[in-house]
Structure formats: C-alpha cells, structure tokens
Design an enzyme around this catalytic site. Structure first.
Site, mmCIF file in Angstrom:
data_model
loop_
_atom_site.group_PDB
_atom_site.id
_atom_site.type_symbol
_atom_site.label_atom_id
_atom_site.label_comp_id
_atom_site.label_asym_id
_atom_site.label_seq_id
_atom_site.Cartn_x
_atom_site.Cartn_y
_atom_site.Cartn_z
ATOM 1 N N SER A 251 18.390 122.047 -96.375
ATOM 2 C CA SER A 251 17.187 121.422 -95.819
ATOM 3 C C SER A 251 16.912 122.063 -94.472
ATOM 4 O O SER A 251 17.824 122.625 -93.847
ATOM 5 C CB SER A 251 17.445 119.924 -95.615
ATOM 6 O OG SER A 251 16.437 119.354 -94.821
ATOM 7 N N TYR B 285 22.552 112.854 -92.622
ATOM 8 C CA TYR B 285 21.933 113.791 -93.570
ATOM 9 C C TYR B 285 21.966 115.200 -92.970
ATOM 10 O O TYR B 285 22.378 116.162 -93.635
ATOM 11 C CB TYR B 285 20.493 113.341 -93.844
ATOM 12 C CG TYR B 285 19.693 114.242 -94.753
ATOM 13 C CD1 TYR B 285 19.979 114.336 -96.117
ATOM 14 C CD2 TYR B 285 18.620 114.998 -94.263
ATOM 15 C CE1 TYR B 285 19.218 115.156 -96.957
ATOM 16 C CE2 TYR B 285 17.858 115.807 -95.088
ATOM 17 C CZ TYR B 285 18.164 115.882 -96.436
ATOM 18 O OH TYR B 285 17.409 116.692 -97.260
ATOM 19 N N LYS C 99 23.998 118.554 -94.302
ATOM 20 C CA LYS C 99 23.319 119.820 -94.609
ATOM 21 C C LYS C 99 23.852 120.945 -93.716
ATOM 22 O O LYS C 99 23.957 122.086 -94.164
ATOM 23 C CB LYS C 99 21.796 119.665 -94.471
ATOM 24 C CG LYS C 99 21.172 118.674 -95.478
ATOM 25 C CD LYS C 99 21.232 119.152 -96.928
ATOM 26 C CE LYS C 99 20.411 118.293 -97.873
ATOM 27 N NZ LYS C 99 20.480 118.712 -99.275
ATOM 28 N N THR D 283 7.804 115.417 -102.794
ATOM 29 C CA THR D 283 8.661 114.816 -103.833
ATOM 30 C C THR D 283 8.896 113.350 -103.437
ATOM 31 O O THR D 283 8.347 112.869 -102.450
ATOM 32 C CB THR D 283 10.027 115.521 -103.909
ATOM 33 O OG1 THR D 283 10.757 115.200 -102.713
ATOM 34 C CG2 THR D 283 9.896 117.032 -104.037
HETATM 35 N N1 LIG Z 1 11.480 117.162 -100.606
HETATM 36 C C1 LIG Z 1 11.764 117.655 -99.428
HETATM 37 O O1 LIG Z 1 10.902 117.662 -98.531
HETATM 38 C C2 LIG Z 1 13.124 118.200 -99.151
HETATM 39 C C3 LIG Z 1 13.318 118.826 -97.919
HETATM 40 C C4 LIG Z 1 14.553 119.365 -97.643
HETATM 41 C C5 LIG Z 1 15.573 119.291 -98.546
HETATM 42 N N2 LIG Z 1 15.382 118.670 -99.743
HETATM 43 C C6 LIG Z 1 16.514 118.609 -100.673
HETATM 44 O O2 LIG Z 1 16.072 118.939 -101.973
HETATM 45 C C7 LIG Z 1 16.944 118.327 -102.926
HETATM 46 C C8 LIG Z 1 16.095 117.662 -104.010
HETATM 47 O O3 LIG Z 1 15.366 116.608 -103.433
HETATM 48 P P1 LIG Z 1 13.875 116.220 -103.877
HETATM 49 O O4 LIG Z 1 13.008 116.482 -102.745
HETATM 50 O O5 LIG Z 1 13.560 116.784 -105.193
HETATM 51 O O6 LIG Z 1 14.050 114.618 -103.938
HETATM 52 P P2 LIG Z 1 13.969 113.556 -105.134
HETATM 53 O O7 LIG Z 1 12.647 113.645 -105.800
HETATM 54 O O8 LIG Z 1 14.368 112.262 -104.521
HETATM 55 O O9 LIG Z 1 15.084 114.043 -106.159
HETATM 56 C C9 LIG Z 1 16.454 113.868 -105.861
HETATM 57 C C10 LIG Z 1 17.268 114.135 -107.111
HETATM 58 O O10 LIG Z 1 18.662 113.942 -106.794
HETATM 59 C C11 LIG Z 1 19.244 113.033 -107.748
HETATM 60 N N3 LIG Z 1 20.258 112.186 -107.130
HETATM 61 C C12 LIG Z 1 20.110 111.400 -106.034
HETATM 62 N N4 LIG Z 1 21.228 110.699 -105.812
HETATM 63 C C13 LIG Z 1 22.110 111.066 -106.803
HETATM 64 C C14 LIG Z 1 23.432 110.668 -107.111
HETATM 65 N N5 LIG Z 1 24.104 109.757 -106.379
HETATM 66 N N6 LIG Z 1 24.025 111.237 -108.189
HETATM 67 C C15 LIG Z 1 23.366 112.125 -108.962
HETATM 68 N N7 LIG Z 1 22.110 112.544 -108.707
HETATM 69 C C16 LIG Z 1 21.490 112.007 -107.634
HETATM 70 C C17 LIG Z 1 18.078 112.191 -108.247
HETATM 71 O O11 LIG Z 1 18.329 111.737 -109.562
HETATM 72 P P3 LIG Z 1 18.719 110.225 -109.992
HETATM 73 O O12 LIG Z 1 18.041 109.298 -109.043
HETATM 74 O O13 LIG Z 1 18.214 110.145 -111.409
HETATM 75 O O14 LIG Z 1 20.197 110.181 -109.919
HETATM 76 C C18 LIG Z 1 16.945 113.193 -108.260
HETATM 77 O O15 LIG Z 1 16.919 113.895 -109.473
HETATM 78 C C19 LIG Z 1 17.830 117.373 -102.142
HETATM 79 O O16 LIG Z 1 19.091 117.962 -101.935
HETATM 80 C C20 LIG Z 1 17.123 117.231 -100.798
HETATM 81 O O17 LIG Z 1 18.006 116.944 -99.749
HETATM 82 C C21 LIG Z 1 14.159 118.113 -100.067
#
Ligand SMILES: NC(=O)c1ccc[n+]([C@@H]2O[C@H](COP(=O)([O-])OP(=O)(O)OC[C@H]3O[C@@H](n4cnc5c(N)ncnc54)[C@H](OP(=O)(O)O)[C@@H]3O)[C@@H](O)[C@H]2O)c1
Length: 285
Positions: free
Chosen positions: A162, A175, A179, A210
């Site tokens: 991130s 968090y 990271k 997301t």
């Molecule tokens: N979106 C952003 O702006 C952003 C920015 C920086 C970094 N990121 C990183 O990108 C990655 C994906 O996030 P996203 O933005 O796509 O968010 P999201 O839509 O909330 O998706 C998160 C995913 O992680 C899974 N997850 C969460 N807790 C879990 C657990 N305890 N065990 C297994 N799976 C789990 C969720 O599936 P279930 O709920 O079905 O388990 C879901 O599929 C993350 O690592 C996040 O830190 C996102």
C-alpha cells in the site's frame, strides 16, 4: 505432398511427447482476496489470459459468484477458502493445488484488511489481527510456495502492499506498520531467492475504488462500513489489475499504482519537509 504429411505427423508426435513429458503446461495463478476489489479484478484478467485459477478468501459463496460471473470452465478453477487471521498449514493448500494442476506459477498475496482507528484507542487484539492478516499470513504463504518455485526454477510472488507501506498516516498506525514490515521482509527474501529464478514484486496501490474502507476495522475490531470519499472517485480495480499485470510483464519489481496521489511519493523523496506539511493536512478519509 508426402513430405508435408511426414512433417505434420512429426509435429503431432512431438506435441504428444511434449504433453507426456509436461502434462501441466497451462500456467497457474493463486490469488488471495479474490472475492472483492483488486483480487476479483485480477481473477478476471487471468481468466482472459486462459490461466488455471486458484481463488481464495474467507467466503466460498462470494468466490463462487465471481467465478459464475466469468462463466469460466470450472475444470480450470479451484476455490480454496480460508481465514488469513487463522494459522494454517499453507503447504497442505499447495498440495491440493499441485494435485489438481501440477504447478504454481504466480502467487498474489493480495488479501488484506485496512484500519480506521487512532493508535491510542486501538486494542492489542485488533493490532494483532491486523498484523496477522496483513503480515504474518503473507509471510507464511510465501514460505509455503517457495520450495516448489525453487524446484521449478521459476515463479512469481506479488505482494500487494500500500502507499501506507511508504509512510505513516492518520488512523492507519498498525496497517501502515504491517505494510512497512512487508517491504522489509520481501526485499530481504528477494535477495535470498532471486538466484533460483524467483521474482518478487512489491506493489504499492494508492487509492483504488474498492470496498477496502468499508471493510476496514475500527478500534474495537468492528468494520468502518463507509466508503471513504477519497476512494469514491479513485482508479477502478479493473484499471489497477491491468496496470499491475503490465508492470509485471515489463519486469518491474517495485511500483506504485493509482492516481495523482502518487505524487506524494516523489515529494516525500525529494522534498521531505514539504511532504510533512502536506501530509499533516490530509483527511484520514
Ligand atoms: N483499495 C485501495 O485503495 C488499496 C490501497 C492500498 C492497498 N490496498 C491493498 O489491496 C489489497 C486488496 O484490497 P481491496 O482494495 O481489493 O479491498 P477489498 O475490496 O476489501 O478486498 C479485500 C479482500 O481480502 C479478503 N480478506 C479480508 N480479510 C480476510 C481474511 N481474514 N482472510 C481471508 N481473506 C480476507 C476479502 O475477502 P473475504 O472478506 O471474502 O474474506 C477480500 O477478497 C489489500 O491488501 C489492501 O491492503 C488497497
């Protein structure tokens, strides 16, 4: 005429021998956090490429929906549902993958959870949960697949970090710590494993549209349940997935993905005092 039919039959027998020697030629990608956001978008892109897909998250039903929507050949998909907050023998999961597809080419360590709570109010239980999901589980999964990738002489591990892995921010203390820890671990691991043909990519998303803020947890561990304004008009998960795959193909190992918020990384690097005054004024949402 006779000559070309001999050529064709030689070609076909070569294909057959190749198939017998290497029955599992279709590449396999394992994506965690595949039920939502960036992970689901990556699943779609690799389906378009014809990969065999291993998809993981906690929710089997949500994963099944993603696959149903794609109308992908079910013989080419394996659903592995598990909770990253629990400890698992990830090599057992890998054995299931090998039994089914015979190889693993790419592992996306994408599943994760964000935070929306002041450091002082956050309980130790919540801190440990954030570290377990965002750091310890990622490390355990990487360690489980590395022996196979070494044996294969190739493999890619893609760590979805991130922008909070580059600097600390309001309401993100643990968090951001998790990271940052990913960076230290996977940069070290890269040095130790690159000689085996293993490539480790560390991706730093900025703001991607997301459910990440909706699913983020507060001081007591309950979800934030709100889409932050900064995510509402951000880059789409689809554009993010396409960009990540393109950068991987170009051989990039560490890269940012997102919108204009990426400038803050340039400012931090070259104008650290200016960075401090800018970051102080940003809204946590
Ligand atoms: N979106 C952003 O702006 C952003 C920015 C920086 C970094 N990121 C990183 O990108 C990655 C994906 O996030 P996203 O933005 O796509 O968010 P999201 O839509 O909330 O998706 C998160 C995913 O992680 C899974 N997850 C969460 N807790 C879990 C657990 N305890 N065990 C297994 N799976 C789990 C969720 O599936 P279930 O709920 O079905 O388990 C879901 O599929 C993350 O690592 C996040 O830190 C996102």
């Amino acid at each position: 005429m006779e000559c070309s039919s001999i050529k064709v039959s030689k070609y076909l027998s070569k294909l057959y021998v190749n198939y017998m020697l290497h029955p599992h030629k279709t590449p396999v990608v394992w994506i965690t956090g595949a039920s939502s956001g960036i992970g689901a978008a990556l699943v779609k892109q690799y389906a378009l490429k014809g990969f065999n897909l291993v998809v993981s998250s906690r929710s089997k039903t949500a994963l099944q929906h993603i696959i149903d929507d794609l109308q992908y050949d079910l013989n080419r998909v394996l659903i592995l549902d598990f909770d990253l907050n629990e400890r698992h023998s990830y090599s057992d999961f890998l054995n299931v993958i090998l039994h089914r597809f015979g190889r693993l080419d790419i592992l996306f360590l994408n599943g994760g959870i964000s935070q929306r709570s002041n450091a002082l109010e956050t309980t130790e239980e919540v801190e440990r949960r954030l570290m377990q999901i965002n750091y310890f589980a990622q490390v355990a999964m990487a360690k489980a697949v590395l022996p196979l990738m070494q044996k294969q002489g190739k493999g890619q591990i893609v760590v979805i970090s991130s922008i909070a892995g580059k600097f600390g921010f309001y309401l993100r203390s643990t968090y951001a710590a998790a990271k940052h820890a990913l960076f230290g671990y996977f940069e070290s691991l890269r040095l130790e494993t690159e000689r085996y043909g293993i490539k480790i990519h560390i991706v730093y998303p900025g703001k991607i549209k997301t459910q990440v803020s909706v699913h983020a947890i507060g001081a007591d561990g309950n979800p934030h349940r709100k889409m932050d304004p900064s995510h509402q008009n951000a880059m789409s998960a689809e554009a993010c997935a396409v960009y990540i795959i393109k950068q991987m193909k170009l051989g990039k190992t560490d890269f940012f993905v997102g919108g204009k918020e990426g400038w803050i990384l340039v400012i931090k690097r070259f104008f650290p005092s200016w960075f401090k005054s800018i970051i102080r004024k940003q809204s946590p949402y």
